[in-house]
Design a protein around this motif. Structure first.
Motif, PDB file in Angstrom:
ATOM      1  N   TYR A 252       0.838  -1.204   0.000  1.00  0.00           N
ATOM      2  CA  TYR A 252       0.000   0.000   0.000  1.00  0.00           C
ATOM      3  C   TYR A 252       0.875   1.257   0.000  1.00  0.00           C
ATOM      4  O   TYR A 252       0.611   2.214  -0.743  1.00  0.00           O
ATOM      5  CB  TYR A 252      -0.930  -0.011   1.209  1.00  0.00           C
ATOM      6  N   THR A 253       1.926   1.268   0.818  1.00  0.00           N
ATOM      7  CA  THR A 253       2.844   2.414   0.851  1.00  0.00           C
ATOM      8  C   THR A 253       3.520   2.595  -0.500  1.00  0.00           C
ATOM      9  O   THR A 253       3.664   3.719  -0.997  1.00  0.00           O
ATOM     10  CB  THR A 253       3.914   2.223   1.948  1.00  0.00           C
ATOM     11  N   ILE A 254       3.923   1.499  -1.115  1.00  0.00           N
ATOM     12  CA  ILE A 254       4.565   1.550  -2.432  1.00  0.00           C
ATOM     13  C   ILE A 254       3.628   2.168  -3.464  1.00  0.00           C
ATOM     14  O   ILE A 254       4.034   3.009  -4.281  1.00  0.00           O
ATOM     15  CB  ILE A 254       5.009   0.135  -2.868  1.00  0.00           C
ATOM     16  N   SER A 255       2.346   1.786  -3.414  1.00  0.00           N
ATOM     17  CA  SER A 255       1.375   2.346  -4.368  1.00  0.00           C
ATOM     18  C   SER A 255       1.135   3.833  -4.111  1.00  0.00           C
ATOM     19  O   SER A 255       0.986   4.613  -5.058  1.00  0.00           O
ATOM     20  CB  SER A 255       0.057   1.568  -4.306  1.00  0.00           C
ATOM     21  N   LEU A 256       1.100   4.238  -2.831  1.00  0.00           N
ATOM     22  CA  LEU A 256       0.933   5.658  -2.509  1.00  0.00           C
ATOM     23  C   LEU A 256       2.089   6.485  -3.059  1.00  0.00           C
ATOM     24  O   LEU A 256       1.889   7.550  -3.660  1.00  0.00           O
ATOM     25  CB  LEU A 256       0.864   5.855  -0.988  1.00  0.00           C
ATOM     26  N   LEU A 257       3.300   6.000  -2.856  1.00  0.00           N
ATOM     27  CA  LEU A 257       4.479   6.737  -3.308  1.00  0.00           C
ATOM     28  C   LEU A 257       4.604   6.765  -4.825  1.00  0.00           C
ATOM     29  O   LEU A 257       5.165   7.697  -5.392  1.00  0.00           O
ATOM     30  CB  LEU A 257       5.743   6.137  -2.676  1.00  0.00           C
ATOM     31  N   SER A 258       4.075   5.747  -5.494  1.00  0.00           N
ATOM     32  CA  SER A 258       4.139   5.727  -6.958  1.00  0.00           C
ATOM     33  C   SER A 258       3.271   6.824  -7.570  1.00  0.00           C
ATOM     34  O   SER A 258       3.461   7.202  -8.727  1.00  0.00           O
ATOM     35  CB  SER A 258       3.693   4.362  -7.491  1.00  0.00           C
ATOM     36  N   ALA A 259       2.308   7.338  -6.789  1.00  0.00           N
ATOM     37  CA  ALA A 259       1.412   8.386  -7.284  1.00  0.00           C
ATOM     38  C   ALA A 259       1.980   9.788  -7.075  1.00  0.00           C
ATOM     39  O   ALA A 259       1.398  10.765  -7.538  1.00  0.00           O
ATOM     40  CB  ALA A 259       0.057   8.276  -6.594  1.00  0.00           C
ATOM     41  N   VAL A 260       3.121   9.891  -6.373  1.00  0.00           N
ATOM     42  CA  VAL A 260       3.726  11.201  -6.126  1.00  0.00           C
ATOM     43  C   VAL A 260       4.352  11.725  -7.412  1.00  0.00           C
ATOM     44  O   VAL A 260       5.215  11.072  -7.999  1.00  0.00           O
ATOM     45  CB  VAL A 260       4.801  11.107  -5.020  1.00  0.00           C
ATOM     46  N   PRO A 261       3.930  12.899  -7.905  1.00  0.00           N
ATOM     47  CA  PRO A 261       4.502  13.432  -9.147  1.00  0.00           C
ATOM     48  C   PRO A 261       5.939  13.912  -8.943  1.00  0.00           C
ATOM     49  O   PRO A 261       6.238  14.624  -7.980  1.00  0.00           O
ATOM     50  CB  PRO A 261       3.576  14.603  -9.486  1.00  0.00           C
ATOM     51  N   ILE A 262       6.833  13.490  -9.833  1.00  0.00           N
ATOM     52  CA  ILE A 262       8.234  13.903  -9.776  1.00  0.00           C
ATOM     53  C   ILE A 262       8.580  14.577 -11.100  1.00  0.00           C
ATOM     54  O   ILE A 262       8.374  13.989 -12.169  1.00  0.00           O
ATOM     55  CB  ILE A 262       9.165  12.696  -9.520  1.00  0.00           C
ATOM     56  N   PRO A 263       9.073  15.832 -11.069  1.00  0.00           N
ATOM     57  CA  PRO A 263       9.335  16.590 -12.298  1.00  0.00           C
ATOM     58  C   PRO A 263      10.587  16.116 -13.042  1.00  0.00           C
ATOM     59  O   PRO A 263      11.530  16.874 -13.251  1.00  0.00           O
ATOM     60  CB  PRO A 263       9.483  18.029 -11.790  1.00  0.00           C
ATOM     61  N   ASP A 264      10.604  14.845 -13.415  1.00  0.00           N
ATOM     62  CA  ASP A 264      11.718  14.266 -14.163  1.00  0.00           C
ATOM     63  C   ASP A 264      11.133  13.270 -15.166  1.00  0.00           C
ATOM     64  O   ASP A 264      10.750  12.156 -14.786  1.00  0.00           O
ATOM     65  CB  ASP A 264      12.677  13.571 -13.199  1.00  0.00           C
ATOM     66  N   PRO A 265      11.041  13.648 -16.458  1.00  0.00           N
ATOM     67  CA  PRO A 265      10.414  12.778 -17.461  1.00  0.00           C
ATOM     68  C   PRO A 265      11.053  11.391 -17.546  1.00  0.00           C
ATOM     69  O   PRO A 265      10.359  10.387 -17.713  1.00  0.00           O
ATOM     70  CB  PRO A 265      10.593  13.553 -18.770  1.00  0.00           C
ATOM     71  N   LYS A 266      12.377  11.341 -17.395  1.00  0.00           N
ATOM     72  CA  LYS A 266      13.081  10.057 -17.476  1.00  0.00           C
ATOM     73  C   LYS A 266      12.670   9.147 -16.318  1.00  0.00           C
ATOM     74  O   LYS A 266      12.388   7.947 -16.507  1.00  0.00           O
ATOM     75  CB  LYS A 266      14.595  10.289 -17.447  1.00  0.00           C
ATOM     76  N   TYR A 267      12.607   9.724 -15.110  1.00  0.00           N
ATOM     77  CA  TYR A 267      12.205   8.950 -13.939  1.00  0.00           C
ATOM     78  C   TYR A 267      10.758   8.480 -14.087  1.00  0.00           C
ATOM     79  O   TYR A 267      10.428   7.335 -13.786  1.00  0.00           O
ATOM     80  CB  TYR A 267      12.356   9.806 -12.674  1.00  0.00           C
TER      81      TYR A 267
END
Length: 324
Positions: A252-267
Motif C-alpha cells: 500500500y505504501t509503495i502504491s501511494l508513493l508511486s502516485a507522487v509526481p516527480i518533475p523528471d520525465p526520465k524517472y
C-alpha cells in the motif's frame, strides 16, 4: 516507568474507535473507524500520519484528545494514563488541535481576539483584562498577524490567515502537544508552504510535539521525523521519514508513493504508477485477514486467513504484511 518510556510524550496502545450504525429497528452494527492502532511520539518529534480519505486518520487524532471517547485501548500522555475526568482536563491544557477547515472551525460571530482568548477564559489563565489582551497580542505576533487584527472577524481574513488564527488559539494555553488535522489541505499551494514553515518555526521556538495528519505524503515527509501509514482503520507501516520514502515495504505504501509526481520525465517513464484494483471496502464489512488484501497485487490465500500484526523488520521500521 523505565527511562525509555519517559522519552515518549504520547503513547497510544491498541486504540479502538467504533461507532454504532443503525441497521434497522433495534439493530446496529459497529463501524470500525480505528482498529487496534499503536504508536509512540517522543518529545519534540513530529509523527506524520497519512492514508486515503476515510482511513481513520482524523478519528485517531480526535480520540487521542478524547473529543471521541475511545472504545478500547490506552492513551498515555507524559506518563499519565488518560481515563479519569481529571486526567482529561489536564490533557486539554497540554494538548490542543488545529482543525482542517479554517472556514468552519472559527466562530463567525466572535472577533479574532475573543477566538484566540477563549481558551484563556475557559481555563482562567489570566488575572486582569490587560494581561489577557497582552497575551492575545503576543499570540497574534507569534503566528505572523498584527495586534490590530484582534478586533476584526474571521470572515475578513484569507484562508491562510484564518489557519494562523486557529494556530494562535491552539497555542494560547501553552500546550506541549498539538494534533494538526490536515491543516493545509484546504489552502492554496503557496500558502501551504507558509503555514508548514510556521509550524516548523513554532516547533523550534517552543519545543512542540506534533501529530501531523495529511493525505499528501510529500508534505508529511517535509515536516515529519517519522511517518505512519493507515488503511481502513489499521496501521500498515511505520518508519523514519526518509527510510519510508526511499525504501517502502508495504504494497500500500509503495502504491501511494508511486502516485507522487516527480518533475523528471526520465524517472516518470521508468517508474510507472501502481494502480490499485477495486474500491476501498466498507468499514462496516471488513474483509477477513489483511484489510488491504482485496486490492493488493501480492495477495495470496494466506492473506485471507491471517490478520498481520505490525512488526519490526528493520531498526525502527515496522510493517503489517506477512510477505515482507
Amino acid at each position: 516507568m523505565n527511562k525509555k518510556d519517559k522519552d515518549y510524550l504520547l503513547e497510544v496502545k491498541n486504540l479502538k474507535q467504533y461507532f454504532d450504525i443503525p441497521m434497522g429497528v433495534f439493530k446496529s452494527k459497529p463501524l470500525k473507524a480505528v482498529d487496534d492502532v499503536s504508536f509512540n511520539i517522543k518529545k519534540g518529534e513530529t509523527l506524520g500520519l497519512v492514508g486515503e480519505s476515510g482511513c481513520g486518520k482524523t478519528t485517531v487524532g480526535r480520540s487521542i484528545l478524547n473529543l471521541y471517547k475511545p472504545t478500547g485501548g490506552e492513551i498515555i500522555f507524559d506518563g499519565e494514563k488518560i481515563k479519569s475526568k481529571e486526567s482529561i482536563k489536564s490533557l486539554r491544557k497540554n494538548a490542543q488541535m488545529v482543525f482542517q477547515d479554517p472556514y468552519s472551525s472559527l466562530d463567525p460571530r466572535m472577533t479574532v481576539g475573543d477566538i484566540v482568548g477563549e481558551p484563556l477564559d475557559v481555563l482562567k489563565l489570566y488575572k486582569t483584562k490587560k494581561e489577557r489582551q497582552e497575551r492575545i497580542n503576543e499570540l497574534m505576533s507569534i503566528v505572523g498577524l498584527s495586534s490590530e487584527h484582534a478586533t476584526r472577524y474571521a470572515h475578513e481574513f484569507s484562508g491562510g490567515q484564518r489557519q494562523r488564527i486557529g494556530i494562535a488559539r491552539a497555542l494560547s494555553v501553552e500546550p506541549e502537544f498539538i494534533v494538526c488535522d490536515e491543516p493545509v489541505s484546504a489552502l492554496d499551494v503557496s500558502i501551504q508552504a507558509q503555514i508548514i514553515n510556521t509550524f516548523e518555526d513554532l516547533q523550534n521556538q517552543l519545543g512542540l510535539t506534533y501529530l501531523f495528519i495529511a493525505h499528501d505524503i510529500l508534505v508529511v515527509k517535509h515536516i515529519s521525523n517519522r511517518i505512519a501509514v493507515m488503511y481502513l482503520g489499521r496501521m500498515m507501516e511505520l518508519a523514519p521519514a526518509d527510510e519510508l520514502y526511499n525504501h517502502p515495504l508495504h504494497p500500500y505504501t509503495i502504491s501511494l508513493l508511486s502516485a507522487v509526481p516527480i518533475p523528471d520525465p526520465k524517472y516518470a517513464k521508468e517508474h510507472k504508477r501502481i494502480l490499485l484494483q477495486g474500491d476501498v471496502p466498507s468499514p462496516l464489512n471488513m474483509p477477513a485477514g489483511c484489510p488491504f488484501r482485496t486490492r493488493c497485487p501480492r495477495a495470496t490465500k494466506e492473506c485471507a486467513e491471517v490478520r498481520p500484526e505490525l512488526r519490526e523488520v528493520a531498526p525502527g521500521h515496522m510493517v503489517a504484511c506477512i510477505h515482507v
